[in-house]
Write an enzyme that holds these catalytic residues in place. Structure first.
Site, PDB file in Angstrom:
ATOM      1  N   LYS A   1     -10.901 -17.458 -16.219  1.00  0.00           N
ATOM      2  CA  LYS A   1     -11.625 -17.866 -15.004  1.00  0.00           C
ATOM      3  C   LYS A   1     -12.949 -18.543 -15.351  1.00  0.00           C
ATOM      4  O   LYS A   1     -13.335 -19.532 -14.724  1.00  0.00           O
ATOM      5  CB  LYS A   1     -11.855 -16.656 -14.102  1.00  0.00           C
ATOM      6  CG  LYS A   1     -10.575 -16.049 -13.540  1.00  0.00           C
ATOM      7  CD  LYS A   1     -10.838 -15.023 -12.478  1.00  0.00           C
ATOM      8  CE  LYS A   1     -11.487 -13.760 -12.989  1.00  0.00           C
ATOM      9  NZ  LYS A   1     -10.574 -12.894 -13.740  1.00  0.00           N
TER      10      LYS A   1
ATOM     11  N   ARG B   1      -1.323  -5.545 -13.222  1.00  0.00           N
ATOM     12  CA  ARG B   1      -1.915  -4.619 -14.185  1.00  0.00           C
ATOM     13  C   ARG B   1      -2.534  -3.422 -13.489  1.00  0.00           C
ATOM     14  O   ARG B   1      -2.475  -2.288 -13.979  1.00  0.00           O
ATOM     15  CB  ARG B   1      -2.977  -5.345 -15.021  1.00  0.00           C
ATOM     16  CG  ARG B   1      -2.409  -6.339 -16.025  1.00  0.00           C
ATOM     17  CD  ARG B   1      -3.498  -7.257 -16.544  1.00  0.00           C
ATOM     18  NE  ARG B   1      -4.616  -6.504 -17.082  1.00  0.00           N
ATOM     19  CZ  ARG B   1      -5.883  -6.924 -17.060  1.00  0.00           C
ATOM     20  NH1 ARG B   1      -6.195  -8.083 -16.521  1.00  0.00           N
ATOM     21  NH2 ARG B   1      -6.835  -6.185 -17.572  1.00  0.00           N
TER      22      ARG B   1
ATOM     23  N   ASP C   1      -3.813 -15.488 -13.413  1.00  0.00           N
ATOM     24  CA  ASP C   1      -4.619 -14.291 -13.643  1.00  0.00           C
ATOM     25  C   ASP C   1      -4.678 -13.436 -12.387  1.00  0.00           C
ATOM     26  O   ASP C   1      -4.591 -12.208 -12.462  1.00  0.00           O
ATOM     27  CB  ASP C   1      -6.035 -14.668 -14.074  1.00  0.00           C
ATOM     28  CG  ASP C   1      -6.922 -13.442 -14.178  1.00  0.00           C
ATOM     29  OD1 ASP C   1      -6.654 -12.608 -15.057  1.00  0.00           O
ATOM     30  OD2 ASP C   1      -7.839 -13.291 -13.349  1.00  0.00           O
TER      31      ASP C   1
ATOM     32  N   SER D   1      -8.245 -12.442 -19.097  1.00  0.00           N
ATOM     33  CA  SER D   1      -8.455 -12.477 -17.655  1.00  0.00           C
ATOM     34  C   SER D   1      -9.842 -13.022 -17.321  1.00  0.00           C
ATOM     35  O   SER D   1     -10.000 -13.945 -16.513  1.00  0.00           O
ATOM     36  CB  SER D   1      -8.291 -11.077 -17.063  1.00  0.00           C
ATOM     37  OG  SER D   1      -8.641 -11.050 -15.696  1.00  0.00           O
TER      38      SER D   1
ATOM     39  N   HIS E   1     -21.393 -12.921 -16.739  1.00  0.00           N
ATOM     40  CA  HIS E   1     -20.303 -12.082 -16.246  1.00  0.00           C
ATOM     41  C   HIS E   1     -20.481 -10.674 -16.782  1.00  0.00           C
ATOM     42  O   HIS E   1     -20.703 -10.468 -17.975  1.00  0.00           O
ATOM     43  CB  HIS E   1     -18.939 -12.610 -16.682  1.00  0.00           C
ATOM     44  CG  HIS E   1     -17.811 -11.758 -16.172  1.00  0.00           C
ATOM     45  ND1 HIS E   1     -17.282 -11.898 -14.905  1.00  0.00           N
ATOM     46  CD2 HIS E   1     -17.149 -10.716 -16.740  1.00  0.00           C
ATOM     47  CE1 HIS E   1     -16.334 -11.002 -14.719  1.00  0.00           C
ATOM     48  NE2 HIS E   1     -16.236 -10.263 -15.822  1.00  0.00           N
TER      49      HIS E   1
END
Length: 419
Positions: free
Chosen positions: A186, A167, A160, A182, A81
């Protein structure tokens, strides 16, 4: 529970209890807490921060708001990620490169918003490619080509998804506890065995300072390890764009060049560095560079794209209009700011302001003279691409490449590792 008391607790700098956090996330997910109250709590977290226990509880509550995925494959899974940047097309060559070594690479990704690009937007530039896969389809692809990139289902950490949208419109995106929870909610819910994080630092990243990026990386690695996901993070530069292209189809083209054994040096370097970390966490002792040289990574890419309905041989979309930016003097490129280039690409149509906005597959920017390049007056620095030429002027308003008399300090691409 009383939401006003919870807001006051965090506003005044105290820690929220596990019970309070569980209640807030559940109530917000099921519309029992108003948007204005959750916005107030998000701002309190932004200003006051969270203790490690609170971040763990917040992450777990968001995971528990939906379902967890699991893989029955007979082989390990590892994901990567990135916290987002400009020209960051690394996922595209990285997934097939790691999968070529017999490791399953499930990648649930997202779309771009603002100046940062989205991996799904890039891949949707490939004719026929689709992001929405069922769980059985994902399983089949992992058993076959070994890697996919897909949109997360609606039941994966739904809290989320809802909180992120809030946000984004309340100025509370750049909060380390909220970013970390966040991302990790996931990734943990995705069910991967191991995770490598690419935490960007610089003008084009959420974290502009190295100390903040290091804190974010450490927080996410700890969340992963606490959840039983083997995790590490690389801190990588995002002060200037990554590679020579920014924009969806343009970046796919560059990713394919990397898979073919070419491509810009920085993209190749970071792809290989992340691949080595992923293979290490998966327990595979191999040099990923070999799979770029011998064509295995390209074969896996073609199979992966085909499995998701795409045509790896189809021409990529091209914008209808281009405009060049030329050097006004001789010298060296001493400034090419990632945020400026990302914002300009967004204004050309490669990105979106709202999640529902369309993007232009061919829009973006080609970089002919990257940071440090020697240029002469009149030489092409950049080429802007768009289907709507009225966008050129707005894009050029934010682009200001700097030409100096002496070369800049060489770029440090990888600033360190957290494990």
């Amino acid at each position: 529970m009383d939401m006003i008391d919870i807001i006051r607790t965090k506003r005044d700098g105290a820690a929220l209890s596990t019970a309070q956090i569980d209640w807030v996330i559940d109530a917000y997910t099921h519309d029992r807490v108003g948007e204005e109250q959750m916005a107030a709590l998000a701002m309190a977290v932004f200003l006051r921060g969270m203790e490690r226990r609170e971040i763990v509880d917040w992450t777990n509550a968001m995971i528990d708001s939906g379902s967890r995925m699991g893989w029955t494959l007979g082989k390990g899974t590892v994901d990567k990620h990135s916290t987002g940047g400009v020209g960051d097309k690394i996922t595209l060559p990285l997934g097939p490169l790691v999968a070529a070594h017999g490791v399953a690479v499930p990648q649930l990704s997202g779309r771009g918003l603002g100046h940062t690009g989205g991996t799904l937007d890039k891949l949707e530039a490939v004719p026929g490619w689709r992001a929405d896969l069922s769980t059985p389809e994902m399983q089949d692809i992992l058993r076959g080509p070994g890697a996919f990139v897909a949109a997360a289902g609606a039941d994966l950490a739904p809290a989320d998804r809802k909180l992120y949208a809030l946000r984004d419109v309340t100025g509370t995106v750049d909060s380390i506890p909220l970013i970390a929870s966040s991302i990790m909610s996931k990734k943990i819910a995705e069910g991967t065995d191991a995770l490598v994080l690419d935490v960007k630092v610089g003008s084009g990243a959420f974290m502009r300072e190295l100390a903040d990026a290091r804190e974010l990386a450490r927080t996410m690695v700890e969340l992963g390890e606490d959840a039983g996901v083997r995790s590490c993070a690389l801190l990588t530069d995002m002060s200037t764009p990554l590679g020579r292209t920014v924009g969806n189809a343009l970046e796919v083209r560059e990713a394919v060049e990397v898979l073919a054994g070419g491509g810009p040096a920085d993209v190749v370097e970071l792809t290989l560095a992340l691949a080595r970390e992923m293979l290490t966490l998966a327990g595979v002792d191999a040099d990923p560079a070999d799979a770029l040289r011998d064509g295995r990574a390209m074969d896996t890419w073609r199979a992966m794209v085909t499995a998701q309905g795409g045509d790896p041989d189809a021409p990529l979309p091209q914008a209808r209009h281009t405009r060049d930016v030329l050097a006004e003097r001789d010298g060296y490129v001493t400034g090419l700011d990632a945020l400026e280039v990302g914002t300009a690409s967004w204004r050309l149509g490669a990105g979106r302001s709202r999640k529902e906005d369309p993007v232009q597959a061919g829009a973006g920017i080609e970089i002919h003279a990257p940071l440090g390049a020697r240029v002469t007056r009149g030489q092409r620095l950049l080429t802007l691409h768009t289907d709507t030429p009225e966008r050129f002027d707005r894009a050029l308003e934010v682009l200001a490449p700097v030409i100096g008399d002496t070369p800049p300090t060489p770029r440090t691409l990888i600033h360190g590792k957290i494990d």
